[in-house]
Motif scaffolding. Structure first.
Motif, mmCIF file in Angstrom:
data_model
loop_
_atom_site.group_PDB
_atom_site.id
_atom_site.type_symbol
_atom_site.label_atom_id
_atom_site.label_comp_id
_atom_site.label_asym_id
_atom_site.label_seq_id
_atom_site.Cartn_x
_atom_site.Cartn_y
_atom_site.Cartn_z
ATOM 1 N N ALA A 42 4.516 2.588 -4.005
ATOM 2 C CA ALA A 42 5.083 1.385 -4.609
ATOM 3 C C ALA A 42 4.576 0.125 -3.907
ATOM 4 O O ALA A 42 4.170 -0.844 -4.560
ATOM 5 C CB ALA A 42 6.610 1.441 -4.556
ATOM 6 N N VAL A 43 4.582 0.142 -2.585
ATOM 7 C CA VAL A 43 4.106 -1.019 -1.828
ATOM 8 C C VAL A 43 2.616 -1.238 -2.067
ATOM 9 O O VAL A 43 2.163 -2.379 -2.254
ATOM 10 C CB VAL A 43 4.406 -0.851 -0.318
ATOM 11 N N ALA A 44 1.846 -0.165 -2.095
ATOM 12 C CA ALA A 44 0.411 -0.284 -2.337
ATOM 13 C C ALA A 44 0.135 -0.850 -3.734
ATOM 14 O O ALA A 44 -0.771 -1.669 -3.915
ATOM 15 C CB ALA A 44 -0.264 1.076 -2.181
ATOM 16 N N VAL A 88 -0.796 -8.067 -6.532
ATOM 17 C CA VAL A 88 -0.856 -9.421 -5.973
ATOM 18 C C VAL A 88 -2.313 -9.851 -5.821
ATOM 19 O O VAL A 88 -2.677 -10.987 -6.175
ATOM 20 C CB VAL A 88 -0.097 -9.496 -4.622
ATOM 21 N N GLY A 89 -3.163 -8.980 -5.305
ATOM 22 C CA GLY A 89 -4.587 -9.300 -5.187
ATOM 23 C C GLY A 89 -5.224 -9.566 -6.536
ATOM 24 O O GLY A 89 -6.051 -10.471 -6.687
ATOM 25 N N LEU A 90 -4.824 -8.799 -7.546
ATOM 26 C CA LEU A 90 -5.350 -8.988 -8.896
ATOM 27 C C LEU A 90 -4.916 -10.333 -9.482
ATOM 28 O O LEU A 90 -5.723 -11.043 -10.100
ATOM 29 C CB LEU A 90 -4.890 -7.850 -9.798
ATOM 30 N N ILE A 136 -8.505 -2.462 -0.263
ATOM 31 C CA ILE A 136 -8.540 -1.799 1.056
ATOM 32 C C ILE A 136 -7.134 -1.670 1.624
ATOM 33 O O ILE A 136 -6.754 -0.610 2.136
ATOM 34 C CB ILE A 136 -9.469 -2.569 2.022
ATOM 35 N N LEU A 137 -6.340 -2.745 1.532
ATOM 36 C CA LEU A 137 -4.967 -2.684 2.039
ATOM 37 C C LEU A 137 -4.144 -1.635 1.299
ATOM 38 O O LEU A 137 -3.362 -0.899 1.924
ATOM 39 C CB LEU A 137 -4.290 -4.046 1.919
ATOM 40 N N ALA A 138 -4.305 -1.557 -0.003
ATOM 41 C CA ALA A 138 -3.561 -0.565 -0.780
ATOM 42 C C ALA A 138 -3.937 0.856 -0.350
ATOM 43 O O ALA A 138 -3.072 1.718 -0.211
ATOM 44 C CB ALA A 138 -3.830 -0.754 -2.270
ATOM 45 N N LYS A 139 -5.216 1.069 -0.120
ATOM 46 C CA LYS A 139 -5.661 2.400 0.314
ATOM 47 C C LYS A 139 -5.108 2.739 1.703
ATOM 48 O O LYS A 139 -4.658 3.869 1.944
ATOM 49 C CB LYS A 139 -7.189 2.449 0.328
ATOM 50 N N VAL A 140 -5.115 1.782 2.608
ATOM 51 C CA VAL A 140 -4.573 2.005 3.950
ATOM 52 C C VAL A 140 -3.076 2.291 3.884
ATOM 53 O O VAL A 140 -2.576 3.198 4.555
ATOM 54 C CB VAL A 140 -4.872 0.793 4.869
ATOM 55 N N ARG A 189 -1.390 3.565 1.414
ATOM 56 C CA ARG A 189 -1.179 4.912 0.862
ATOM 57 C C ARG A 189 -1.480 5.996 1.901
ATOM 58 O O ARG A 189 -0.769 6.991 1.991
ATOM 59 C CB ARG A 189 -2.046 5.113 -0.375
ATOM 60 N N ARG A 190 -2.531 5.804 2.690
ATOM 61 C CA ARG A 190 -2.875 6.797 3.720
ATOM 62 C C ARG A 190 -1.797 6.863 4.795
ATOM 63 O O ARG A 190 -1.405 7.942 5.232
ATOM 64 C CB ARG A 190 -4.211 6.452 4.378
ATOM 65 N N VAL A 191 -1.338 5.700 5.244
ATOM 66 C CA VAL A 191 -0.313 5.668 6.294
ATOM 67 C C VAL A 191 0.992 6.238 5.766
ATOM 68 O O VAL A 191 1.722 6.930 6.486
ATOM 69 C CB VAL A 191 -0.116 4.221 6.810
ATOM 70 N N GLY A 192 1.290 5.974 4.494
ATOM 71 C CA GLY A 192 2.534 6.461 3.895
ATOM 72 C C GLY A 192 2.538 7.936 3.587
ATOM 73 O O GLY A 192 3.565 8.490 3.228
ATOM 74 N N GLY A 193 1.397 8.580 3.674
ATOM 75 C CA GLY A 193 1.363 10.022 3.492
ATOM 76 C C GLY A 193 0.988 10.483 2.107
ATOM 77 O O GLY A 193 1.054 11.651 1.801
ATOM 78 N N SER A 194 0.588 9.560 1.246
ATOM 79 C CA SER A 194 0.117 9.992 -0.081
ATOM 80 C C SER A 194 -1.361 9.697 -0.195
ATOM 81 O O SER A 194 -1.931 8.924 0.541
ATOM 82 C CB SER A 194 0.890 9.255 -1.171
ATOM 83 N N SER A 195 -2.001 10.339 -1.145
ATOM 84 C CA SER A 195 -3.457 10.204 -1.262
ATOM 85 C C SER A 195 -3.849 9.110 -2.179
ATOM 86 O O SER A 195 -3.577 8.956 -3.256
ATOM 87 C CB SER A 195 -4.052 11.511 -1.759
#
Length: 126
Positions: free
Chosen positions: A36-38, A44-46, A114-118, A120-126
């Motif tokens: 959700a955060v990603a 927001v970037g869009l 890039i932030l969204a991908k990071v 998602r990775r930190v949050g444990g989803s792919s």
């Protein structure tokens, strides 16, 4: 005696209810929050990139600068351009806006991706 039997029966019901609770999968819940955060970061970037592109379109198309919509977009675009608004200084003003604000729009798309991908990775989803 009847009071004692009722109180012990109600305490057994409470214990049974607590014991029957399903365990919470915190990893899965964290993954949903991260998604959700990603997604919010990506949107927001869009939106920021869209404001910059609309500003470029208004400038290249010679839109009326006194129009409320054009001035609103221009004020937001100036803030969102960060340091890119004077990165290149060609003599043509329209080309300057096209190049500098276009680069700023690309910047927002890349950084939010890039932030969204990071996240998602930190949050444990792919």
């Amino acid at each position: 005696m009847a009071e004692h039997a009722e109180s012990s029966a109600s305490s057994e019901d409470t214990e049974t209810r607590v014991a029957r609770r399903a365990p919470v999968d915190w990893r899965r819940a964290g993954g949903k929050v991260a998604n959700a955060v990603a997604s919010i970061v990506r949107w927001v970037g869009l939106v920021f990139a869209a404001i910059l592109v609309i500003h470029v379109i208004f400038t290249v198309g010679s839109a009326n600068p006194d129009n409320g919509i054009v001035s609103f977009v221009h004020s937001w675009a100036d803030g969102l351009a960060l340091g890119f608004s004077d990165l290149f200084t060609p003599t043509d003003a329209k080309l300057r806006v096209l190049v500098n604000f276009g680069i700023a729009a690309i910047f927002w798309l890349v950084v939010s991706g890039i932030l969204a991908k990071v996240i998602r990775r930190v949050g444990g989803s792919s």
